[in-house]
Scaffold this motif. Structure first.
Motif, PDB file in Angstrom:
ATOM      1  N   UNK A   1      43.773  41.416  49.767  1.00 34.45           N
ATOM      2  CA  UNK A   1      42.605  41.028  48.961  1.00 34.45           C
ATOM      3  C   UNK A   1      42.992  40.747  47.513  1.00 34.45           C
ATOM      4  N   UNK A   2      42.191  39.908  46.869  1.00 39.71           N
ATOM      5  CA  UNK A   2      42.466  39.566  45.480  1.00 39.71           C
ATOM      6  C   UNK A   2      42.498  40.800  44.588  1.00 39.71           C
ATOM      7  N   UNK A   3      41.642  41.771  44.885  1.00 43.09           N
ATOM      8  CA  UNK A   3      41.556  42.961  44.044  1.00 43.09           C
ATOM      9  C   UNK A   3      42.864  43.747  44.053  1.00 43.09           C
ATOM     10  N   UNK A   4      43.482  43.880  45.233  1.00 40.95           N
ATOM     11  CA  UNK A   4      44.742  44.622  45.332  1.00 40.95           C
ATOM     12  C   UNK A   4      45.848  43.899  44.571  1.00 40.95           C
ATOM     13  N   UNK A   5      45.920  42.575  44.747  1.00 38.68           N
ATOM     14  CA  UNK A   5      46.951  41.800  44.048  1.00 38.68           C
ATOM     15  C   UNK A   5      46.738  41.860  42.540  1.00 38.68           C
ATOM     16  N   UNK A   6      45.461  41.761  42.108  1.00 42.22           N
ATOM     17  CA  UNK A   6      45.169  41.789  40.672  1.00 42.22           C
ATOM     18  C   UNK A   6      45.526  43.141  40.063  1.00 42.22           C
ATOM     19  N   UNK A   7      45.217  44.232  40.756  1.00 43.17           N
ATOM     20  CA  UNK A   7      45.564  45.563  40.238  1.00 43.17           C
ATOM     21  C   UNK A   7      47.076  45.706  40.076  1.00 43.17           C
ATOM     22  N   UNK A   8      47.823  45.200  41.048  1.00 39.45           N
ATOM     23  CA  UNK A   8      49.286  45.259  40.970  1.00 39.45           C
ATOM     24  C   UNK A   8      49.794  44.442  39.784  1.00 39.45           C
ATOM     25  N   UNK A   9      49.252  43.234  39.605  1.00 39.66           N
ATOM     26  CA  UNK A   9      49.710  42.366  38.525  1.00 39.66           C
ATOM     27  C   UNK A   9      49.265  42.888  37.154  1.00 39.66           C
ATOM     28  N   UNK A  10      48.065  43.491  37.090  1.00 42.86           N
ATOM     29  CA  UNK A  10      47.608  44.063  35.820  1.00 42.86           C
ATOM     30  C   UNK A  10      48.518  45.207  35.405  1.00 42.86           C
ATOM     31  N   UNK A  11      48.988  45.981  36.370  1.00 45.41           N
ATOM     32  CA  UNK A  11      49.919  47.074  36.072  1.00 45.41           C
ATOM     33  C   UNK A  11      51.219  46.525  35.485  1.00 45.41           C
ATOM     34  N   UNK A  12      51.645  45.331  35.961  1.00 46.94           N
ATOM     35  CA  UNK A  12      52.911  44.754  35.489  1.00 46.94           C
ATOM     36  C   UNK A  12      52.716  43.925  34.222  1.00 46.94           C
ATOM     37  N   UNK A  13      51.693  43.049  34.224  1.00 44.00           N
ATOM     38  CA  UNK A  13      51.508  42.081  33.142  1.00 44.00           C
ATOM     39  C   UNK A  13      50.512  42.519  32.079  1.00 44.00           C
ATOM     40  N   UNK A  14      49.744  43.556  32.364  1.00 43.43           N
ATOM     41  CA  UNK A  14      48.725  43.978  31.424  1.00 43.43           C
ATOM     42  C   UNK A  14      47.372  43.346  31.737  1.00 43.43           C
ATOM     43  N   UNK A  15      46.320  43.907  31.128  1.00 45.80           N
ATOM     44  CA  UNK A  15      44.959  43.438  31.373  1.00 45.80           C
ATOM     45  C   UNK A  15      44.721  42.121  30.640  1.00 45.80           C
ATOM     46  N   UNK A  16      44.496  41.060  31.417  1.00 44.40           N
ATOM     47  CA  UNK A  16      44.203  39.734  30.865  1.00 44.40           C
ATOM     48  C   UNK A  16      43.735  38.847  32.018  1.00 44.40           C
ATOM     49  N   UNK A  17      43.235  37.650  31.712  1.00 44.05           N
ATOM     50  CA  UNK A  17      42.812  36.748  32.800  1.00 44.05           C
ATOM     51  C   UNK A  17      43.956  36.224  33.656  1.00 44.05           C
ATOM     52  N   UNK A  18      45.205  36.275  33.146  1.00 42.66           N
ATOM     53  CA  UNK A  18      46.327  35.699  33.892  1.00 42.66           C
ATOM     54  C   UNK A  18      46.553  36.387  35.241  1.00 42.66           C
TER      55      UNK A  18
ATOM     56  N   UNK B   1      38.093  45.372  36.742  1.00 46.62           N
ATOM     57  CA  UNK B   1      39.360  46.108  36.647  1.00 46.62           C
ATOM     58  C   UNK B   1      40.199  45.623  35.466  1.00 46.62           C
ATOM     59  N   UNK B   2      39.558  44.917  34.527  1.00 46.66           N
ATOM     60  CA  UNK B   2      40.248  44.557  33.306  1.00 46.66           C
ATOM     61  C   UNK B   2      40.753  43.136  33.229  1.00 46.66           C
ATOM     62  N   UNK B   3      40.253  42.249  34.108  1.00 51.57           N
ATOM     63  CA  UNK B   3      40.726  40.864  34.096  1.00 51.57           C
ATOM     64  C   UNK B   3      39.915  39.975  33.161  1.00 51.57           C
ATOM     65  N   UNK B   4      38.936  40.528  32.471  1.00 48.13           N
ATOM     66  CA  UNK B   4      38.160  39.749  31.515  1.00 48.13           C
ATOM     67  C   UNK B   4      37.032  38.977  32.179  1.00 48.13           C
ATOM     68  N   UNK B   5      36.330  38.181  31.367  1.00 48.06           N
ATOM     69  CA  UNK B   5      35.259  37.357  31.897  1.00 48.06           C
ATOM     70  C   UNK B   5      33.955  38.114  32.048  1.00 48.06           C
ATOM     71  N   UNK B   6      33.086  37.543  32.846  1.00 51.63           N
ATOM     72  CA  UNK B   6      31.745  38.092  32.999  1.00 51.63           C
ATOM     73  C   UNK B   6      31.751  39.440  33.712  1.00 51.63           C
ATOM     74  N   UNK B   7      32.779  39.692  34.522  1.00 56.35           N
ATOM     75  CA  UNK B   7      32.870  40.972  35.211  1.00 56.35           C
ATOM     76  C   UNK B   7      33.059  42.131  34.261  1.00 56.35           C
ATOM     77  N   UNK B   8      33.839  41.934  33.204  1.00 54.81           N
ATOM     78  CA  UNK B   8      34.027  42.992  32.201  1.00 54.81           C
ATOM     79  C   UNK B   8      32.712  43.319  31.506  1.00 54.81           C
ATOM     80  N   UNK B   9      31.923  42.287  31.214  1.00 53.52           N
ATOM     81  CA  UNK B   9      30.621  42.520  30.592  1.00 53.52           C
ATOM     82  C   UNK B   9      29.675  43.242  31.550  1.00 53.52           C
ATOM     83  N   UNK B  10      29.708  42.876  32.830  1.00 52.90           N
ATOM     84  CA  UNK B  10      28.873  43.567  33.809  1.00 52.90           C
ATOM     85  C   UNK B  10      29.267  45.029  33.937  1.00 52.90           C
ATOM     86  N   UNK B  11      30.572  45.294  33.943  1.00 56.24           N
ATOM     87  CA  UNK B  11      31.027  46.680  34.025  1.00 56.24           C
ATOM     88  C   UNK B  11      30.515  47.492  32.839  1.00 56.24           C
TER      89      UNK B  11
END
Length: 291
Positions: free
Chosen positions: A136-153, A230-240
């Motif tokens: 799932x996208x969420x699992x991949x994003x959590x892994x990448x956020x741990x490596x690259x930091x919290x950002x839209x990338x 989970x820290x990727x920015x955008x409208x989801x961060x505002x909703x959280x």
């Protein structure tokens, strides 16, 4: 001979009754496990499921009430305030869908049996697509956020990765159902593989490609919004943030929901319009005129 047929019939009936008995026993065990698991989970829950069910609509009604109190002008101001967050989410979804769609086209054309692809390559590409859509996208994003930091990338990479596998599977099924006569005609006059794909395959699959592409864009807008939690920015961060605040932020939550809903409706309407143009041939005629 009749006795042998009768014995065979009795044996088949006995086997059928035995299978039904085993099926019923298995279902009973599964139901018992589910019921016991639910009871155990409910006993550990501080509020209790049935007690919480009566309060299910309290928070949505609070959001509606606070949005009503804000009025049209207040809601319009909030929607304008959060428009940059929506644009950031849409940018993540658009870029990820474009990158994932382009890679999906390459993967699908490389895994279609009726396009003269090197046979050993087909199962390899298909397994690669299975792996890409298994996570799932969420699992991949959590892994990448741990490596690259919290950002839209990380969100963009995660959504594009999953999109490639999902669209590649759908595109390959579309490829397998095309009319092979144009492709065979091009092959007979000496066209290369790329020329056969460009002039014999793509004109047939373009409407379905576009339909699946825009459907995936809708899914990716929602996925990008979820990844904001989970820290990727955008409208989801505002909703959280607004949901976490609880009472007092219902009007902001409603404004964010309206922005997200409006973007999904706009994409759906554009999808219907674009597919209709391609299906009726208007888009194809314009493309042929440019060539």
């Amino acid at each position: 001979m009749t006795a042998a047929v009768f014995d065979m019939r009795e044996q088949l009936l006995a086997d059928r009754r035995r299978r039904q008995l085993y099926t019923a026993a298995t279902l009973a065990i599964v139901v018992a496990i589910l019921v016991s698991g639910y009871s155990e989970a409910n006993s550990l829950n501080s509020g209790g499921f049935l007690r919480g069910l009566a309060l299910f609509f309290d928070y949505p009604s609070q959001i509606v009430q606070e949005a009503w109190e804000a009025g049209l002008s207040g809601m319009a101001a909030l929607m304008w305030r959060y428009l940059p967050a929506l644009i950031e989410t849409l940018n993540i979804a658009f870029v990820a869908t474009i990158l994932g769609g382009l890679l999906a086209m390459v993967l699908s054309l490389s895994s279609t049996r009726n396009l003269d692809v090197w046979p050993p390559l087909i199962p390899v590409v298909r397994r690669v697509m299975d792996v890409m859509r298994a996570f799932p996208e969420l699992i991949i994003a959590l892994f990448l956020i741990f490596i690259l930091g919290a950002s839209p990338v990380p969100a963009m990479i995660a959504v594009a990765f999953h999109t490639s596998g999902a669209l590649g599977k759908l595109f390959s099924e579309v490829n397998e159902n095309i009319d092979m006569k144009p492709v065979e005609g091009l092959k007979a006059v000496g066209a290369s593989w790329l020329q056969r794909v460009r002039f014999g395959v793509l004109p047939q699959v373009a409407p379905n490609y576009l339909s699946y592409f825009l459907l995936r864009l809708e899914i990716n807008v929602r996925a990008s919004a979820i990844l904001g939690f989970v820290g990727a920015g955008g409208i989801g961060s505002e909703l959280a943030r607004t949901i976490g605040w609880g009472k007092g932020a219902g009007d902001e939550t409603a404004a964010l929901f309206l922005l997200l809903f409006g973007s999904i409706v706009a994409i759906d309407q554009f999808s219907s319009w674009a597919r209709a143009r391609l299906t009726t041939g208007e888009g194809l005629r314009l493309a042929a005129a440019r060539v």
